[in-house]
Design an enzyme around this catalytic site. Structure first.
Site, mmCIF file in Angstrom:
data_model
loop_
_atom_site.group_PDB
_atom_site.id
_atom_site.type_symbol
_atom_site.label_atom_id
_atom_site.label_comp_id
_atom_site.label_asym_id
_atom_site.label_seq_id
_atom_site.Cartn_x
_atom_site.Cartn_y
_atom_site.Cartn_z
ATOM 1 N NE ARG A 40 -46.901 2.853 37.373
ATOM 2 C CZ ARG A 40 -46.023 2.131 38.079
ATOM 3 N NH1 ARG A 40 -45.118 2.746 38.820
ATOM 4 N NH2 ARG A 40 -46.057 0.815 38.079
ATOM 5 C CG PHE A 56 -41.930 1.265 45.512
ATOM 6 C CD1 PHE A 56 -43.058 1.348 44.721
ATOM 7 C CD2 PHE A 56 -41.631 0.055 46.112
ATOM 8 C CE1 PHE A 56 -43.880 0.251 44.525
ATOM 9 C CE2 PHE A 56 -42.447 -1.055 45.916
ATOM 10 C CZ PHE A 56 -43.577 -0.960 45.128
ATOM 11 C CE1 TYR A 94 -40.140 -5.718 39.440
ATOM 12 C CE2 TYR A 94 -38.422 -7.031 40.481
ATOM 13 C CZ TYR A 94 -39.399 -6.061 40.556
ATOM 14 O OH TYR A 94 -39.623 -5.423 41.753
ATOM 15 C CE LYS A 95 -40.383 -2.014 39.427
ATOM 16 N NZ LYS A 95 -40.017 -1.245 40.619
ATOM 17 C CG ASP A 128 -34.636 2.044 44.202
ATOM 18 O OD1 ASP A 128 -34.601 1.629 43.027
ATOM 19 O OD2 ASP A 128 -35.282 1.480 45.094
HETATM 20 C C1 LIG Z 1 -40.344 -1.913 41.938
HETATM 21 C C2 LIG Z 1 -39.693 -1.295 43.102
HETATM 22 C C3 LIG Z 1 -39.355 -2.058 44.241
HETATM 23 C C4 LIG Z 1 -39.726 -3.514 44.345
HETATM 24 O O1 LIG Z 1 -38.884 -4.204 45.192
HETATM 25 P P1 LIG Z 1 -38.798 -5.794 45.127
HETATM 26 O O2 LIG Z 1 -38.025 -6.166 46.320
HETATM 27 O O3 LIG Z 1 -38.138 -6.140 43.822
HETATM 28 O O4 LIG Z 1 -40.201 -6.322 45.142
HETATM 29 C C5 LIG Z 1 -38.663 -1.433 45.265
HETATM 30 N N1 LIG Z 1 -38.329 -0.122 45.189
HETATM 31 C C6 LIG Z 1 -38.660 0.632 44.122
HETATM 32 C C7 LIG Z 1 -38.259 2.071 44.082
HETATM 33 C C8 LIG Z 1 -39.366 0.079 43.054
HETATM 34 O O5 LIG Z 1 -39.710 0.827 42.016
#
Ligand SMILES: *Cc1c(COP(=O)(O)O)cnc(C)c1O
Length: 397
Positions: free
Chosen positions: A356, A113, A209-210, A184
């Site tokens: 997705r 990400f 939050y996911k 991660d």
């Molecule tokens: C959703 C996601 C994020 C989001 O980061 P936030 O700081 O919570 O906005 C970061 N890294 C990955 C791999 C994600 O899937």
């Protein structure tokens, strides 16, 4: 065995909506309404500042971390809550790099990400001195781990394709080559069983939050393996990670254990919502969750492939390589997703061409999957996506 019809009843799912986006934002646990209301009225309202002691607010980041630990195969007292995932990635990276001098290469992959990559790039700029981020294709990660790599920073499940890395194999190779690992778990925690301790992971982080349903802006978590906790120096040395925050010393001295990764005041209202969700998670058997997730994703892949020949599967068929989402490619993916949303089927779009769908056994039913396939099939057969309205991009996709 977990009864997933019972867990489904514990969530508020809007009438007429088929929600396949719990991999981006989980739905509201019904009990969270009461739990958050009580925290607001009985704790904040009545206790005010005394709530830090009386309601145990001060201990929440570690207490809640211990409940997340079961879901990710972590040792007790090795998980701390707080901040957002981007911040936790930065913290893990800064500590790991310092622990593995003089190496200067961070290895990641193009399926990561972007925020993780951006945080690494920002940290490299700050450190200067030759620190670099090396990005390879997801399939090339294993072979790219050599003696120059200080730390691998890998998101276990690719947010676009749903492809899952082999955590045990990559961690082993990294250790064989003298590198540390950061995992991660944004698309892993609550998606399937994770075994951090068993794999020998060094650091990990993830959001809640996911798949863990803490609500928009819910706090992230960070894992530090017990063997590293004394050596991991927090780069973000805030007072809540101090050994004695209320001694108000002029000099920073890290707390013992993973608690040193706390930074500032924890988000008590969001933690309350997360606790309501974890009350549901406490009863969930993770092996049953995985079996159900694979059944749901298999059902969706089979249904879509039978009815939508112009969509190309982007998610691995091999169960061992699959997270808990299914993605398809199509050049008009954005418009197709807008058409789906207009008919109450909620997934999302990820550039350049991915639609997705997240599958979350706690509240996704077989009937949801069948209905989503039918709606998608109709949209594709009649080209219902082909309108100017559906082709206009919104800010959040
Ligand atoms: C959703 C996601 C994020 C989001 O980061 P936030 O700081 O919570 O906005 C970061 N890294 C990955 C791999 C994600 O899937």
């Amino acid at each position: 065995m977990t009864d997933f019809t019972k867990t489904r009843a514990m969530f508020h799912l809007p009438e007429g909506m088929i929600y396949l986006d719990g991999n981006s934002l989980g739905p509201l646990p019904r009990a969270a309404v009461d739990r958050v209301t009580k925290t607001v009225t009985d704790e904040w309202g009545e206790m005010l500042i005394t709530g830090w002691n009386k309601a145990g607010w001060m201990d929440k980041p570690m207490n809640v971390g211990n409940r997340i630990a079961r879901l990710i195969g972590a040792e007790p007292e090795s998980v701390a809550m707080g901040d957002t995932l981007s911040i936790k990635v930065y913290q893990a990276l800064a500590s790991a790099l310092e622990m593995n001098k003089p190496r200067k290469v961070i290895l990641s992959d193009s399926g990561n990400f972007p925020s993780d990559l951006y945080m690494a790039q920002g940290l490299c700029r700050t450190l200067g001195d030759g620190y670099t981020l090396k990005i390879v294709a997801p399939e090339e990660v294993l072979d790219a781990i050599d003696e120059t790599v200080a730390v691998t920073m890998i998101t276990e499940v690719d947010y676009r394709t749903g492809r899952k890395h082999d955590m045990a194999a990559i961690t082993k190779r990294a250790h064989d080559k003298g590198a540390l690992t950061i995992w991660d778990l944004a698309h892993s925690a609550g998606a399937f069983p994770v075994e951090l301790a068993k794999a020998g992971a060094d650091f990990a982080c993830g959001c809640t939050y996911k798949y863990l349903n803490s609500g928009p802006g819910g706090p992230a978590f960070i894992y530090v393996a017990p063997r590293h906790q004394a050596a991991a120096r927090p780069a973000l040395s805030g007072w809540q990670g101090h050994d004695a925050p209320f001694a108000f010393d002029l000099d920073y001295r890290p707390a013992r254990g993973a608690e040193r990764m706390r930074v500032g005041t924890p988000p008590i209202l969001q933690l309350a919502a997360l606790e309501a969700s974890l009350n549901i998670w406490d009863s969930v058997d993770m092996a049953a969750l995985r079996a159900r997730s694979l059944a749901l994703t298999d059902q969706f892949i089979k249904g879509v492939e039978a009815t939508c020949p112009t969509l190309t599967l982007a998610t691995p068929r091999d169960h061992a390589l699959r997270g808990s989402q299914v993605s398809f490619r199509h050049p008009e993916g954005y418009a197709i997703m807008q058409a789906l949303i207009s008919k109450g089927v909620i997934g999302d779009f990820r550039a350049p061409d991915i639609i997705r769908f997240g599958f979350t056994p706690l509240y996704t039913s077989d009937a949801d999957v069948a209905a989503a396939v039918d709606v998608l099939a109709e949209i594709m057969a009649k080209s219902l996506w082909d309108t100017p309205e559906f082709k206009t991009r919104k800010k959040v996709t």
